[in-house]
Design a protein around this motif. Structure first.
Motif, PDB file in Angstrom:
ATOM      1  N   SER A 237      58.123  52.727  -2.920  1.00 58.92           N
ATOM      2  CA  SER A 237      58.556  51.366  -2.562  1.00 58.92           C
ATOM      3  C   SER A 237      60.079  51.281  -2.532  1.00 58.92           C
ATOM      4  O   SER A 237      60.660  50.597  -1.677  1.00 58.92           O
ATOM      5  CB  SER A 237      57.983  50.351  -3.546  1.00 58.92           C
ATOM      6  OG  SER A 237      58.475  50.563  -4.856  1.00 58.92           O
ATOM      7  N   LYS A 238      60.731  51.990  -3.446  1.00 60.73           N
ATOM      8  CA  LYS A 238      62.193  51.957  -3.469  1.00 60.73           C
ATOM      9  C   LYS A 238      62.779  52.598  -2.209  1.00 60.73           C
ATOM     10  O   LYS A 238      63.738  52.080  -1.613  1.00 60.73           O
ATOM     11  CB  LYS A 238      62.698  52.671  -4.722  1.00 60.73           C
ATOM     12  CG  LYS A 238      64.192  52.492  -4.963  1.00 60.73           C
ATOM     13  CD  LYS A 238      64.602  53.069  -6.314  1.00 60.73           C
ATOM     14  CE  LYS A 238      66.102  52.913  -6.526  1.00 60.73           C
ATOM     15  NZ  LYS A 238      66.530  53.514  -7.804  1.00 60.73           N
ATOM     16  N   ILE A 239      62.181  53.695  -1.778  1.00 63.90           N
ATOM     17  CA  ILE A 239      62.625  54.344  -0.538  1.00 63.90           C
ATOM     18  C   ILE A 239      62.414  53.410   0.653  1.00 63.90           C
ATOM     19  O   ILE A 239      63.285  53.264   1.525  1.00 63.90           O
ATOM     20  CB  ILE A 239      61.873  55.677  -0.343  1.00 63.90           C
ATOM     21  CG1 ILE A 239      62.284  56.676  -1.428  1.00 63.90           C
ATOM     22  CG2 ILE A 239      62.135  56.253   1.045  1.00 63.90           C
ATOM     23  CD1 ILE A 239      61.424  57.919  -1.470  1.00 63.90           C
ATOM     24  N   ALA A 240      61.250  52.740   0.689  1.00 63.41           N
ATOM     25  CA  ALA A 240      60.958  51.808   1.785  1.00 63.41           C
ATOM     26  C   ALA A 240      61.934  50.637   1.799  1.00 63.41           C
ATOM     27  O   ALA A 240      62.356  50.173   2.867  1.00 63.41           O
ATOM     28  CB  ALA A 240      59.520  51.296   1.659  1.00 63.41           C
ATOM     29  N   MET A 241      62.312  50.152   0.613  1.00 66.35           N
ATOM     30  CA  MET A 241      63.249  49.033   0.539  1.00 66.35           C
ATOM     31  C   MET A 241      64.644  49.453   1.013  1.00 66.35           C
ATOM     32  O   MET A 241      65.348  48.671   1.676  1.00 66.35           O
ATOM     33  CB  MET A 241      63.319  48.488  -0.882  1.00 66.35           C
ATOM     34  CG  MET A 241      62.037  47.817  -1.367  1.00 66.35           C
ATOM     35  SD  MET A 241      61.468  46.448  -0.310  1.00 66.35           S
ATOM     36  CE  MET A 241      60.252  47.275   0.742  1.00 66.35           C
ATOM     37  N   GLN A 242      65.043  50.657   0.684  1.00 67.68           N
ATOM     38  CA  GLN A 242      66.335  51.149   1.179  1.00 67.68           C
ATOM     39  C   GLN A 242      66.357  51.165   2.704  1.00 67.68           C
ATOM     40  O   GLN A 242      67.337  50.757   3.337  1.00 67.68           O
ATOM     41  CB  GLN A 242      66.600  52.559   0.626  1.00 67.68           C
ATOM     42  CG  GLN A 242      66.955  52.586  -0.856  1.00 67.68           C
ATOM     43  CD  GLN A 242      67.050  53.996  -1.406  1.00 67.68           C
ATOM     44  OE1 GLN A 242      66.145  54.808  -1.222  1.00 67.68           O
ATOM     45  NE2 GLN A 242      68.146  54.308  -2.073  1.00 67.68           N
ATOM     46  N   LYS A 243      65.255  51.613   3.304  1.00 63.56           N
ATOM     47  CA  LYS A 243      65.168  51.650   4.768  1.00 63.56           C
ATOM     48  C   LYS A 243      65.189  50.248   5.368  1.00 63.56           C
ATOM     49  O   LYS A 243      65.684  50.042   6.479  1.00 63.56           O
ATOM     50  CB  LYS A 243      63.891  52.376   5.186  1.00 63.56           C
ATOM     51  CG  LYS A 243      63.907  53.881   4.900  1.00 63.56           C
ATOM     52  CD  LYS A 243      62.601  54.523   5.327  1.00 63.56           C
ATOM     53  CE  LYS A 243      62.604  56.021   5.060  1.00 63.56           C
ATOM     54  NZ  LYS A 243      61.302  56.659   5.420  1.00 63.56           N
ATOM     55  N   ALA A 244      64.639  49.271   4.614  1.00 67.28           N
ATOM     56  CA  ALA A 244      64.577  47.891   5.119  1.00 67.28           C
ATOM     57  C   ALA A 244      65.873  47.119   4.872  1.00 67.28           C
ATOM     58  O   ALA A 244      65.985  45.953   5.264  1.00 67.28           O
ATOM     59  CB  ALA A 244      63.414  47.155   4.464  1.00 67.28           C
ATOM     60  N   GLY A 245      66.844  47.740   4.215  1.00 64.68           N
ATOM     61  CA  GLY A 245      68.121  47.077   3.955  1.00 64.68           C
ATOM     62  C   GLY A 245      68.114  46.182   2.739  1.00 64.68           C
ATOM     63  O   GLY A 245      68.971  45.304   2.601  1.00 64.68           O
ATOM     64  N   VAL A 246      67.162  46.401   1.823  1.00 65.49           N
ATOM     65  CA  VAL A 246      67.101  45.621   0.583  1.00 65.49           C
ATOM     66  C   VAL A 246      67.896  46.367  -0.488  1.00 65.49           C
ATOM     67  O   VAL A 246      67.679  47.559  -0.696  1.00 65.49           O
ATOM     68  CB  VAL A 246      65.635  45.435   0.133  1.00 65.49           C
ATOM     69  CG1 VAL A 246      65.569  44.672  -1.187  1.00 65.49           C
ATOM     70  CG2 VAL A 246      64.837  44.710   1.206  1.00 65.49           C
ATOM     71  N   PRO A 247      68.817  45.691  -1.205  1.00 67.07           N
ATOM     72  CA  PRO A 247      69.632  46.382  -2.224  1.00 67.07           C
ATOM     73  C   PRO A 247      68.758  46.956  -3.338  1.00 67.07           C
ATOM     74  O   PRO A 247      67.837  46.286  -3.828  1.00 67.07           O
ATOM     75  CB  PRO A 247      70.543  45.278  -2.766  1.00 67.07           C
ATOM     76  CG  PRO A 247      70.518  44.201  -1.738  1.00 67.07           C
ATOM     77  CD  PRO A 247      69.186  44.268  -1.071  1.00 67.07           C
ATOM     78  N   VAL A 248      69.026  48.205  -3.742  1.00 70.82           N
ATOM     79  CA  VAL A 248      68.277  48.846  -4.818  1.00 70.82           C
ATOM     80  C   VAL A 248      69.247  49.391  -5.854  1.00 70.82           C
ATOM     81  O   VAL A 248      70.424  49.617  -5.569  1.00 70.82           O
ATOM     82  CB  VAL A 248      67.381  49.996  -4.290  1.00 70.82           C
ATOM     83  CG1 VAL A 248      66.383  49.483  -3.270  1.00 70.82           C
ATOM     84  CG2 VAL A 248      68.231  51.116  -3.697  1.00 70.82           C
ATOM     85  N   VAL A 249      68.756  49.592  -7.080  1.00 73.05           N
ATOM     86  CA  VAL A 249      69.579  50.173  -8.131  1.00 73.05           C
ATOM     87  C   VAL A 249      69.809  51.652  -7.808  1.00 73.05           C
ATOM     88  O   VAL A 249      68.849  52.379  -7.511  1.00 73.05           O
ATOM     89  CB  VAL A 249      68.888  50.050  -9.505  1.00 73.05           C
ATOM     90  CG1 VAL A 249      69.753  50.669 -10.598  1.00 73.05           C
ATOM     91  CG2 VAL A 249      68.587  48.591  -9.828  1.00 73.05           C
ATOM     92  N   PRO A 250      71.040  52.134  -7.854  1.00 72.36           N
ATOM     93  CA  PRO A 250      71.289  53.559  -7.597  1.00 72.36           C
ATOM     94  C   PRO A 250      70.502  54.422  -8.567  1.00 72.36           C
ATOM     95  O   PRO A 250      70.380  54.101  -9.757  1.00 72.36           O
ATOM     96  CB  PRO A 250      72.801  53.698  -7.840  1.00 72.36           C
ATOM     97  CG  PRO A 250      73.349  52.328  -7.642  1.00 72.36           C
ATOM     98  CD  PRO A 250      72.282  51.389  -8.112  1.00 72.36           C
TER      99      PRO A 250
END
Length: 647
Positions: A119-132
């Motif tokens: 899900s974190k990888i998918a959110m990065q692709k969607a332009g949603v900010p994630v914790v490094p």
């Protein structure tokens, strides 16, 4: 057109879904375990089907028997509630294959969002900010250790399949990393059957803010404001409110847009919650997405005026969302707390036993979501939440005042609850200022009186004596015969006290050593004692069950056992050598044997209840004379387990 809804759940969420479903015209079907045969959700549904024994694996987690119940009753749709099978992709697919509508998102979305890594990888692709962090596929211990050097400390280890704080570890320095990876992996494997881990940079003392989203199968998606869930204990939410006192309109719009992107990225349908961590500078990061209705959804309902279960059914019917984004308005403030049968002063130990009295407070702006009532039994088989208590106000202070009063005026007799703990949080000045973060309970609140074992004061003992001195319940006055000084022996749970009670002309004087308190006994009814104390007329609720007396006044609850007329050998209080089960549960180990010499505090038996182990200890020095239980036994609260002959 869908006609009949089966609710694959129990307790307050099943009751809450059934009520909306009935209002919308659906016929309803409850499923229940043998332990829930007389539960509220079982009784209020149109039909109910027993699906197995108390153990969740054999009942509420058994997809096959739930689907069979749907076929048997002709239910054409299933609402999973939260917990149990609500985020189980296989169950969603099984419903589809059976021709039954699953009231929730498609299995593909559940599966994707069930993996923190994917899900974190998918959110990065969607332009949603994630914790490094690091999200390597099935990364080995060595790969995680190498990646940690680039992330820096402190960092979080997280179970990819996890939730509720399981498989999660905060690591402050490199030397602690390897051992914590090992522990997190083991815990994750045990809890979820999957030991995949990810790493994230630790966001210190953040806010936990989540966005309620809804999407339909026509490509529409909206957000309905945010909820602040920062007050947590061991990563479990304790207090939730909407809107967040920390979120600005600009931040709300940015987080809402990100949450909608998250929903659209996984072709979402129905209700979902996108959770974020927000740092002190209002930077926000994707945490996870819950693909179901949240426990805390009522606060969103109260500030939007929308019924989210009704929205779920609309989407399940294949219809468009009821409102567009520009039609959703936020009004006022709402705060929710979770009322549990647990003892905060004893490590939040779950409580079991009879619920003699459960009487929610009444008042403007209050809502109680519950699945229990007076006379029910709190069992060790399920989560011990009794109710969600929610208050709405025109502003945050009004909501706080109403919630504090609701907690103080709600009557619960029979089991210890976290009611006082919750009211203290809501009344706390830091919470009142809107400044509490996820570190609040561990730091600022850790020494609060609600978390310490309470020693009954002379005023509380005097109130107990006032009820006990009255005699038979139902009489309207105390005796005015010539006064005598009467000894009274009470077990307070912490100790046994011996009072001297003097009652003349309904003026009761209570003495304990050099402590003294006097009250006027104004009147008594079957559940309320009215007193005049220091010129102030006040009420105390009470309930008697044999020698046990439960009382509630001044926002606190306490109980005593009247030992006055018991012979010394029959007083099973502290030091009696009669060791009883503290709650309903299963005996998983017996550590003593007849003839063994033991000391006070030695662990004799291990009792398991509500997925936690509870040591049962000797209350005196002596020799074990008899063991009355064995490993594997199911025991009831106050059941005699071990007898000790005192020295």
């Amino acid at each position: 057109m869908l006609k009949k809804l089966l609710i694959a759940n129990r307790g307050e969420i099943a009751v809450r879904v059934i009520r909306t479903a009935k209002a919308l015209g659906y016929r309803t079907v409850a499923v229940y375990s043998e332990a829930d045969a007389n539960a509220m959700h079982t009784e209020i549904a149109d039909e109910a089907v027993c699906i197995g024994p108390a153990q969740v694996a054999a009942s509420y987690l058994n997809a096959d028997v739930i689907l069979e119940a749907a076929r048997k009753t002709g239910a054409d749709c299933i609402h999973p509630g939260y917990g149990f099978l609500s985020e189980n992709a296989d169950f969603s697919n099984a419903c589809k294959e059976a021709g039954i509508v699953f009231v929730g998102p498609p299995a593909s979305a559940i599966e994707l969002m069930g993996s923190k890594r994917r899900s974190k990888i998918a959110m990065q692709k969607a332009g949603v900010p994630v914790v490094p962090g690091y999200e390597g596929d099935n990364a080995s211990d060595d790969e995680l250790i190498a990646a940690a050097a680039g992330i820096g400390y402190p960092l979080m280890i997280k179970a990819s399949a996890g939730g509720g704080g399981r498989g999660m570890r905060l690591v402050e320095k490199e030397s602690d990393l390897a051992e914590n990876i090992k522990r997190a992996r083991s815990e994750s494997k045990q809890a979820f059957g999957d030991d995949e881990l990810i790493l994230e940079r630790a966001v210190i003392e953040p806010r936990h803010v989540e966005i309620q989203i809804f999407a339909d199968r026509h490509g529409n998606a909206v957000y309905l404001g945010e909820r602040d869930c920062s007050i947590q204990r061991r990563h479990q939410k304790v207090v939730e409110e909407a809107p967040s006192p920390f979120v600005t309109p600009e931040l709300r719009a940015a987080m809402g847009d990100a949450a909608v992107k998250a929903a659209l990225a996984c072709n979402y349908e129905g209700a979902g919650t996108v959770e974020f961590l927000v740092d002190k500078d209002r930077n926000f990061y994707f945490l996870e997405m819950n693909t179901r209705l949240q426990v805390e959804h009522p606060v969103t309902e109260l500030i939007t005026g929308q019924d989210l279960v009704s929205w779920q059914m609309t989407v399940a019917e294949g219809l468009p969302l009821p409102l567009a984004q520009n039609e959703i308005e936020l009004n006022g403030h709402a705060i929710e707390v979770r009322l549990y049968a647990e003892d905060p002063s004893n490590g939040f130990t779950p409580q079991t036993g009879p619920l003699h009295i459960f009487k929610p407070a009444e008042g403007e702006g209050l809502r109680f979501d519950t699945g229990v009532r007076s006379g029910d039994e709190v069992t060790p088989h399920y989560d011990p939440m009794l109710a969600k208590v929610i208050a709405w106000g025109e502003n945050r202070d009004e909501a706080r005042r109403r919630l504090i009063r609701a907690l103080e005026d709600t009557t619960v007799f029979g089991v210890t609850t976290n009611r006082y703990f919750l009211s203290r949080i809501i009344a706390d000045s830091k919470f009142g200022a809107g400044e509490a973060t996820t570190a609040f309970l561990q730091q600022e609140f850790s020494e609060d009186p609600s978390l310490q074992p309470a020693k009954l004061n002379i005023r509380q003992l005097a109130l107990a004596a006032g009820v006990l001195a009255h005699g038979t319940v139902g009489e309207q006055a105390w005796s005015n015969a010539p006064a005598t000084i009467t000894p009274m022996k009470l077990d307070t749970g912490e100790s046994t006290v011996e009072l001297l009670v003097h009652n003349k002309d309904n003026v009761l004087s209570c003495r304990l050593g050099d402590q003294h308190h006097e009250i006027v006994l104004a009147s008594i009814e079957k559940d309320t004692l009215c007193i005049i104390d220091n010129g102030i007329r006040q009420r105390c609720q009470y309930h008697r069950d044999g020698d046990s007396l439960y009382l509630q006044a001044f926002g606190e609850s306490w109980s005593v056992t009247d030992l006055t007329h018991q012979p010394a050998a029959g007083a099973n209080g502290a030091g009696s050598g009669r060791i009883q089960a503290s709650m309903d549960g299963a005996i998983i180990d017996v550590l003593a044997e007849p003839g063994q010499t033991v000391r006070q505090g030695d662990t004799l038996v291990i009792l398991e209840a509500m997925k936690m182990e509870h040591p049962v200890k000797a209350d005196c020095d002596g020799v074990v004379s008899e063991i009355l239980t064995k490993k594997g036994d199911q025991v009831k609260r106050k059941q005699l387990l071990v007898e000790i002959t005192t020295n």
